[in-house]
Write a protein that holds these residues in place. Structure first.
Motif, PDB file in Angstrom:
ATOM      1  N   HIS A  40     -25.524  66.045  88.049  1.00  0.00           N
ATOM      2  CA  HIS A  40     -25.128  67.311  87.429  1.00  0.00           C
ATOM      3  C   HIS A  40     -24.475  68.199  88.488  1.00  0.00           C
ATOM      4  N   ASP A  41     -23.481  68.974  88.085  1.00  0.00           N
ATOM      5  CA  ASP A  41     -22.823  69.886  89.027  1.00  0.00           C
ATOM      6  C   ASP A  41     -23.853  70.742  89.747  1.00  0.00           C
ATOM      7  N   PRO A  42     -23.690  70.941  91.061  1.00  0.00           N
ATOM      8  CA  PRO A  42     -22.563  70.542  91.917  1.00  0.00           C
ATOM      9  C   PRO A  42     -22.747  69.178  92.588  1.00  0.00           C
ATOM     10  N   VAL A  43     -23.639  68.352  92.087  1.00  0.00           N
ATOM     11  CA  VAL A  43     -23.830  67.022  92.679  1.00  0.00           C
ATOM     12  C   VAL A  43     -23.526  65.941  91.643  1.00  0.00           C
ATOM     13  N   SER A  44     -22.344  66.054  91.025  1.00  0.00           N
ATOM     14  CA  SER A  44     -21.884  64.982  90.151  1.00  0.00           C
ATOM     15  C   SER A  44     -21.638  63.741  90.995  1.00  0.00           C
ATOM     16  N   TRP A  45     -21.564  62.601  90.339  1.00  0.00           N
ATOM     17  CA  TRP A  45     -21.571  61.332  91.074  1.00  0.00           C
ATOM     18  C   TRP A  45     -20.413  61.196  92.047  1.00  0.00           C
ATOM     19  N   GLY A  46     -19.226  61.614  91.635  1.00  0.00           N
ATOM     20  CA  GLY A  46     -18.097  61.492  92.549  1.00  0.00           C
ATOM     21  C   GLY A  46     -17.588  60.075  92.703  1.00  0.00           C
ATOM     22  N   ILE A  47     -18.024  59.164  91.836  1.00  0.00           N
ATOM     23  CA  ILE A  47     -17.501  57.799  91.837  1.00  0.00           C
ATOM     24  C   ILE A  47     -17.082  57.455  90.415  1.00  0.00           C
ATOM     25  N   GLN A  48     -16.210  56.484  90.289  1.00  0.00           N
ATOM     26  CA  GLN A  48     -15.781  56.038  88.968  1.00  0.00           C
ATOM     27  C   GLN A  48     -16.864  55.176  88.348  1.00  0.00           C
ATOM     28  N   LEU A  49     -17.269  55.529  87.125  1.00  0.00           N
ATOM     29  CA  LEU A  49     -18.222  54.716  86.374  1.00  0.00           C
ATOM     30  C   LEU A  49     -17.419  53.953  85.322  1.00  0.00           C
ATOM     31  N   ASP A  50     -17.067  52.731  85.650  1.00  0.00           N
ATOM     32  CA  ASP A  50     -16.165  51.948  84.808  1.00  0.00           C
ATOM     33  C   ASP A  50     -16.953  51.179  83.755  1.00  0.00           C
ATOM     34  N   ILE A  51     -17.672  51.945  82.915  1.00  0.00           N
ATOM     35  CA  ILE A  51     -18.481  51.372  81.837  1.00  0.00           C
ATOM     36  C   ILE A  51     -18.274  52.229  80.592  1.00  0.00           C
ATOM     37  N   PRO A  52     -18.493  51.672  79.390  1.00  0.00           N
ATOM     38  CA  PRO A  52     -18.198  52.411  78.161  1.00  0.00           C
ATOM     39  C   PRO A  52     -19.040  53.677  77.976  1.00  0.00           C
ATOM     40  N   GLU A  53     -20.293  53.674  78.437  1.00  0.00           N
ATOM     41  CA  GLU A  53     -21.178  54.819  78.236  1.00  0.00           C
ATOM     42  C   GLU A  53     -21.728  55.280  79.587  1.00  0.00           C
ATOM     43  N   PRO A  54     -20.950  56.012  80.367  1.00  0.00           N
ATOM     44  CA  PRO A  54     -21.394  56.422  81.706  1.00  0.00           C
ATOM     45  C   PRO A  54     -22.697  57.217  81.699  1.00  0.00           C
ATOM     46  N   GLY A  55     -22.930  57.979  80.642  1.00  0.00           N
ATOM     47  CA  GLY A  55     -24.140  58.796  80.574  1.00  0.00           C
ATOM     48  C   GLY A  55     -25.411  57.989  80.444  1.00  0.00           C
ATOM     49  N   SER A  56     -25.283  56.709  80.117  1.00  0.00           N
ATOM     50  CA  SER A  56     -26.474  55.872  79.957  1.00  0.00           C
ATOM     51  C   SER A  56     -26.944  55.270  81.279  1.00  0.00           C
ATOM     52  N   LEU A  57     -26.161  55.402  82.334  1.00  0.00           N
ATOM     53  CA  LEU A  57     -26.531  54.799  83.616  1.00  0.00           C
ATOM     54  C   LEU A  57     -27.658  55.590  84.259  1.00  0.00           C
ATOM     55  N   GLY A  58     -28.724  54.896  84.666  1.00  0.00           N
ATOM     56  CA  GLY A  58     -29.855  55.552  85.304  1.00  0.00           C
ATOM     57  C   GLY A  58     -29.441  56.229  86.602  1.00  0.00           C
ATOM     58  N   ALA A  59     -30.034  57.400  86.874  1.00  0.00           N
ATOM     59  CA  ALA A  59     -29.686  58.159  88.074  1.00  0.00           C
ATOM     60  C   ALA A  59     -29.932  57.352  89.339  1.00  0.00           C
ATOM     61  N   ASP A  60     -31.027  56.585  89.361  1.00  0.00           N
ATOM     62  CA  ASP A  60     -31.334  55.810  90.567  1.00  0.00           C
ATOM     63  C   ASP A  60     -30.256  54.769  90.841  1.00  0.00           C
ATOM     64  N   ARG A  61     -29.715  54.171  89.790  1.00  0.00           N
ATOM     65  CA  ARG A  61     -28.699  53.130  89.966  1.00  0.00           C
ATOM     66  C   ARG A  61     -27.381  53.738  90.458  1.00  0.00           C
ATOM     67  N   ALA A  62     -27.024  54.899  89.933  1.00  0.00           N
ATOM     68  CA  ALA A  62     -25.816  55.568  90.399  1.00  0.00           C
ATOM     69  C   ALA A  62     -25.958  55.985  91.863  1.00  0.00           C
ATOM     70  N   VAL A  63     -27.115  56.529  92.223  1.00  0.00           N
ATOM     71  CA  VAL A  63     -27.358  56.939  93.610  1.00  0.00           C
ATOM     72  C   VAL A  63     -27.331  55.729  94.536  1.00  0.00           C
ATOM     73  N   ASN A  64     -27.941  54.625  94.108  1.00  0.00           N
ATOM     74  CA  ASN A  64     -27.901  53.391  94.912  1.00  0.00           C
ATOM     75  C   ASN A  64     -26.464  52.923  95.139  1.00  0.00           C
ATOM     76  N   ALA A  65     -25.647  53.008  94.095  1.00  0.00           N
ATOM     77  CA  ALA A  65     -24.248  52.578  94.211  1.00  0.00           C
ATOM     78  C   ALA A  65     -23.507  53.434  95.234  1.00  0.00           C
TER      79      ALA A  65
END
Length: 259
Positions: free
Chosen positions: A90-115
């Motif tokens: 969430h702003d101001p710490v949005s992911w800042g990476i491309q989530l190349d999947i149909p439903e980006p909002g469904s990705l777990g926070a831990d997995r995005a942070v790991n990426a």
């Protein structure tokens, strides 16, 4: 000093971070009913053992896959550390990476942070494996884009299901089978160890092989989570072990928010 909080399905990990150096870390069982006051009593005592107190905390950042736990962690931050917490994703710490999947909002926070953390450490094609309540495989390409992944039951979850569904099967520890590494067990316990442990190793190796083939380029395998070190002793599939990958990613997100 940064207080980084990773709230997973099984445990909540708290870490004190200075720059990108982890000074201390503690974990407590996840319970959405645990109040901010209860967290504070527990955490302040542990911080005191490290010679730290609330005044040392300059900022708090939280990643959670348990929405019901978030409110009480926010209360902990505002009431006891006088910080409005940053919420990963969430702003101001949005992911800042491309989530190349149909439903980006469904990705777990831990997995995005790991990426994010894995790409910062190893800027190439990656398969990131996290051994948690579930075992997740995440594919990150050389540009840092998240491409998708796999969710499998965690080994403890698999063992619990087996023991709970079969009345005569005993509970066993998660460990490599002893002896000559035979995959033909002669007792109930040895057969369970073989099935659970080597079966899991075979799953990891098989999914990595299939994923690499689909990517079509060499991909480094980065592993994290409590059981990563145990499995690393019995397979050559991992290229790197990063036990604190999620906390490292939270520290990177915090640095990005400041800039």
């Amino acid at each position: 000093m940064l207080l980084a909080i990773d709230a997973g399905n099984t445990n909540v990990v708290f870490a004190l971070v200075e720059g990108r150096e982890i000074k201390a870390r503690w974990r407590i069982a996840t319970d959405p009913r645990r109040t901010g006051d209860e967290y504070a009593v527990w955490l302040h005592n542990l911080m005191a053992l490290e010679g730290k107190g609330p005044a040392d905390i300059e900022a708090v950042i939280i990643a959670t896959v348990v929405p019901r736990a978030l409110h009480n962690l926010e209360v902990l931050s505002t009431k006891y550390f006088d910080c409005d917490p940053l919420i990963a994703g969430h702003d101001p710490v949005s992911w800042g990476i491309q989530l190349d999947i149909p439903e980006p909002g469904s990705l777990g926070a831990d997995r995005a942070v790991n990426a994010i953390a894995a790409h910062a450490l190893y800027p190439e094609d990656l398969i990131v494996i996290d051994f948690g309540t579930a075992t997740t495989f995440d594919v990150v390409d050389y540009s840092g884009a998240y491409k998708g992944g796999i969710i499998a039951p965690g080994i403890n979850l698999s063992l619990d299901a087996l023991v709970n569904a079969a009345a005569k099967l005993p509970r066993i520890a998660i460990e490599a089978p002893e002896g000559n590494m035979s995959v033909i067990g002669t007792t109930t316990e040895s057969q369970m160890h073989i099935g659970v442990f080597w079966g899991y190793v075979a799953m990891i190796e098989g999914l990595v092989e299939r994923t690499r083939a689909e990517i079509g380029r060499p991909a480094k395998v980065v592993s994290t989570g409590g059981l990563a070190t145990l499995f690393d002793e019995h397979t050559r599939v991992f290229d790197a072990i990063e036990p604190d990958l999620t906390i490292q990613g939270l520290a990177m997100l915090y640095e990005r928010s400041k800039s």
